[in-house]
Write a protein that holds these residues in place. Structure first.
Motif, PDB file in Angstrom:
ATOM      1  N   GLU A 132      46.461  10.096  44.170  1.00 29.75           N
ATOM      2  CA  GLU A 132      45.810   9.578  45.376  1.00 29.75           C
ATOM      3  C   GLU A 132      45.723  10.613  46.496  1.00 29.75           C
ATOM      4  OE1 GLU A 132      50.094   7.898  45.273  1.00 29.75           O
ATOM      5  OE2 GLU A 132      48.452   8.286  43.874  1.00 29.75           O
ATOM      6  N   ASP A 133      46.440  11.722  46.351  1.00 29.79           N
ATOM      7  CA  ASP A 133      46.394  12.778  47.365  1.00 29.79           C
ATOM      8  C   ASP A 133      45.363  13.852  47.044  1.00 29.79           C
ATOM      9  OD1 ASP A 133      48.436  11.567  48.786  1.00 29.79           O
ATOM     10  OD2 ASP A 133      50.000  12.672  47.710  1.00 29.79           O
ATOM     11  N   ASP A 134      44.688  13.720  45.897  1.00 29.10           N
ATOM     12  CA  ASP A 134      43.756  14.771  45.475  1.00 29.10           C
ATOM     13  C   ASP A 134      42.628  14.974  46.475  1.00 29.10           C
ATOM     14  OD1 ASP A 134      45.313  15.026  43.274  1.00 29.10           O
ATOM     15  OD2 ASP A 134      43.842  14.313  41.828  1.00 29.10           O
ATOM     16  N   THR A 135      42.118  13.891  47.069  1.00 29.81           N
ATOM     17  CA  THR A 135      41.008  14.042  48.006  1.00 29.81           C
ATOM     18  C   THR A 135      41.430  14.788  49.260  1.00 29.81           C
ATOM     19  OG1 THR A 135      41.529  11.847  48.903  1.00 29.81           O
ATOM     20  CG2 THR A 135      39.825  11.969  47.214  1.00 29.81           C
ATOM     21  N   VAL A 136      42.720  14.646  49.638  1.00 29.55           N
ATOM     22  CA  VAL A 136      43.227  15.381  50.797  1.00 29.55           C
ATOM     23  C   VAL A 136      43.218  16.873  50.510  1.00 29.55           C
ATOM     24  CG1 VAL A 136      45.215  15.764  52.293  1.00 29.55           C
ATOM     25  CG2 VAL A 136      44.655  13.441  51.539  1.00 29.55           C
ATOM     26  N   ASP A 137      43.652  17.239  49.293  1.00 31.44           N
ATOM     27  CA  ASP A 137      43.689  18.644  48.934  1.00 31.44           C
ATOM     28  C   ASP A 137      42.284  19.237  48.890  1.00 31.44           C
ATOM     29  OD1 ASP A 137      46.453  18.173  46.647  1.00 31.44           O
ATOM     30  OD2 ASP A 137      46.444  18.837  48.725  1.00 31.44           O
ATOM     31  N   VAL A 138      41.313  18.436  48.430  1.00 32.71           N
ATOM     32  CA  VAL A 138      39.935  18.925  48.406  1.00 32.71           C
ATOM     33  C   VAL A 138      39.468  19.235  49.819  1.00 32.71           C
ATOM     34  CG1 VAL A 138      37.548  18.323  47.892  1.00 32.71           C
ATOM     35  CG2 VAL A 138      39.351  17.702  46.285  1.00 32.71           C
ATOM     36  N   GLY A 139      39.775  18.352  50.746  1.00 36.14           N
ATOM     37  CA  GLY A 139      39.355  18.571  52.115  1.00 36.14           C
ATOM     38  C   GLY A 139      39.986  19.797  52.742  1.00 36.14           C
ATOM     39  N   MET A 140      41.250  20.068  52.394  1.00 37.63           N
ATOM     40  CA  MET A 140      41.966  21.181  53.002  1.00 37.63           C
ATOM     41  C   MET A 140      41.621  22.517  52.354  1.00 37.63           C
ATOM     42  SD  MET A 140      45.750  19.449  53.376  1.00 37.63           S
ATOM     43  CE  MET A 140      46.495  21.001  53.872  1.00 37.63           C
ATOM     44  N   HIS A 141      41.448  22.497  51.043  1.00 39.30           N
ATOM     45  CA  HIS A 141      41.315  23.766  50.323  1.00 39.30           C
ATOM     46  C   HIS A 141      40.091  23.821  49.409  1.00 39.30           C
ATOM     47  CE1 HIS A 141      45.448  24.444  51.641  1.00 39.30           C
ATOM     48  NE2 HIS A 141      45.806  23.304  51.080  1.00 39.30           N
ATOM     49  N   GLY A 142      39.248  22.798  49.457  1.00 37.90           N
ATOM     50  CA  GLY A 142      38.176  22.684  48.485  1.00 37.90           C
ATOM     51  C   GLY A 142      37.263  23.882  48.382  1.00 37.90           C
ATOM     52  N   GLU A 143      36.866  24.445  49.509  1.00 39.33           N
ATOM     53  CA  GLU A 143      35.916  25.559  49.467  1.00 39.33           C
ATOM     54  C   GLU A 143      36.508  26.754  48.743  1.00 39.33           C
ATOM     55  OE1 GLU A 143      33.294  28.369  52.501  1.00 39.33           O
ATOM     56  OE2 GLU A 143      34.427  26.657  53.280  1.00 39.33           O
ATOM     57  N   HIS A 144      37.748  27.081  49.045  1.00 40.25           N
ATOM     58  CA  HIS A 144      38.387  28.220  48.380  1.00 40.25           C
ATOM     59  C   HIS A 144      38.634  27.923  46.910  1.00 40.25           C
ATOM     60  CE1 HIS A 144      41.028  31.573  47.564  1.00 40.25           C
ATOM     61  NE2 HIS A 144      42.007  30.748  47.233  1.00 40.25           N
ATOM     62  N   MET A 145      38.957  26.669  46.599  1.00 36.03           N
ATOM     63  CA  MET A 145      39.294  26.290  45.235  1.00 36.03           C
ATOM     64  C   MET A 145      38.071  26.053  44.365  1.00 36.03           C
ATOM     65  SD  MET A 145      42.348  23.676  46.321  1.00 36.03           S
ATOM     66  CE  MET A 145      42.703  23.043  44.694  1.00 36.03           C
ATOM     67  N   GLY A 146      36.892  25.962  44.959  1.00 33.41           N
ATOM     68  CA  GLY A 146      35.687  25.720  44.183  1.00 33.41           C
ATOM     69  C   GLY A 146      35.528  24.283  43.737  1.00 33.41           C
ATOM     70  N   MET A 147      36.286  23.368  44.337  1.00 30.16           N
ATOM     71  CA  MET A 147      36.205  21.970  43.938  1.00 30.16           C
ATOM     72  C   MET A 147      34.964  21.288  44.515  1.00 30.16           C
ATOM     73  SD  MET A 147      40.222  20.817  44.190  1.00 30.16           S
ATOM     74  CE  MET A 147      39.933  19.181  43.491  1.00 30.16           C
ATOM     75  N   LEU A 148      34.486  20.283  43.800  1.00 36.10           N
ATOM     76  CA  LEU A 148      33.327  19.528  44.268  1.00 36.10           C
ATOM     77  C   LEU A 148      33.752  18.598  45.402  1.00 36.10           C
ATOM     78  CD1 LEU A 148      32.422  20.509  41.420  1.00 36.10           C
ATOM     79  CD2 LEU A 148      31.179  18.343  41.206  1.00 36.10           C
ATOM     80  N   ASP A 149      32.915  18.523  46.441  1.00 30.95           N
ATOM     81  CA  ASP A 149      33.191  17.548  47.494  1.00 30.95           C
ATOM     82  C   ASP A 149      32.710  16.171  47.031  1.00 30.95           C
ATOM     83  OD1 ASP A 149      30.418  17.449  47.842  1.00 30.95           O
ATOM     84  OD2 ASP A 149      30.443  18.745  49.608  1.00 30.95           O
ATOM     85  N   ALA A 150      32.908  15.154  47.860  1.00 34.49           N
ATOM     86  CA  ALA A 150      32.605  13.780  47.457  1.00 34.49           C
ATOM     87  C   ALA A 150      31.130  13.603  47.107  1.00 34.49           C
ATOM     88  CB  ALA A 150      33.013  12.816  48.570  1.00 34.49           C
TER      89      ALA A 150
END
Length: 220
Positions: A132-150
């Motif tokens: 359930e904390d995964d979306t928080v991590d995306v918001g904090m580090h998503g751009e550097h991590m290459g993760m897809l936003d919502a």
């Protein structure tokens, strides 16, 4: 480290030394400490350039970890979880067989890595990220991590067939590149050997998969 042992080409000198020192170490044929005194064995530690070498008792260095190791493992878990979500979507939405095979390969590699990272963090007494904390991590580090936003993830969920294949490959290539960047970072800032080995494996495997995805994209 190089072990040091005493030796002499003159047997009479050895006998004289034994007579002068009646201890068990001196009385042994090799002139080395008797069994059970392994802790006293000396090792040679090379010094820095221009400095002499030093000797001291054997030591087994602990595989210490630092904050960079912990951050890498805690950030990579949600990163991998999103890759599994993307790969699971490919089971029913991908049109190209090569995309489905790639997705299965990603699932097979990253699911065990998540389990390993969670166990490592738990063993070290560190927090294991909850799903359930995964979306928080995306918001904090998503751009550097290459993760897809919502929005990008929703677009992938709603796509099908050839459109899905294109979005999947584009998204996963960026996702993998984020992981490669993270492994490069921890390689220079981390200290834990297990983390270093895992990062090196990820770097090699995901770099190869980026090349494979580029080939598949060119053939769509």
């Amino acid at each position: 480290m190089i072990g040091l042992s005493g030796c002499s080409s003159d047997s009479s000198e050895g006998a004289d030394a034994a007579a002068a020192d009646p201890s068990p170490a001196a009385a042994s044929p090799s002139g080395s400490p008797s069994a059970g005194a392994d802790d006293d064995i000396l090792v040679l530690r090379p010094g820095k350039p221009g400095e002499p070498a030093e000797t001291g008792p054997t030591e087994v260095a602990e595989n210490a970890h630092n904050d960079a190791d912990v951050e890498f493992m805690q950030m990579m878990i949600p990163h991998h979880r999103q890759a599994l979500v993307m790969a699971d979507l490919a089971k029913t939405r991908a049109e190209d067989p090569a995309v489905r095979r790639l997705a299965a390969r990603i699932r097979g590699a990253q699911a065990p890595e998540i389990a390993f990272m969670a166990e490592w963090l738990s063993t070290k007494g560190e927090d294991v990220p909850a799903p359930e904390d995964d979306t928080v991590d995306v918001g904090m580090h998503g751009e550097h991590m290459g993760m897809l936003d919502a929005d990008a993830l929703l677009a992938l969920v709603e796509a099908d067939g050839a459109e899905f294949d294109e979005l999947f490959l584009t998204g996963m290539m960026g996702h993998h590149q984020g992981a490669v960047d993270m492994t490069d970072d921890v390689a220079t800032t981390g200290t834990d050997q297990q983390v270093a080995e895992l990062a090196a494996d990820m770097n090699l495997g995901q770099s190869a998969e980026i090349g494979r995805m580029e080939d598949i994209a060119d053939q769509l």
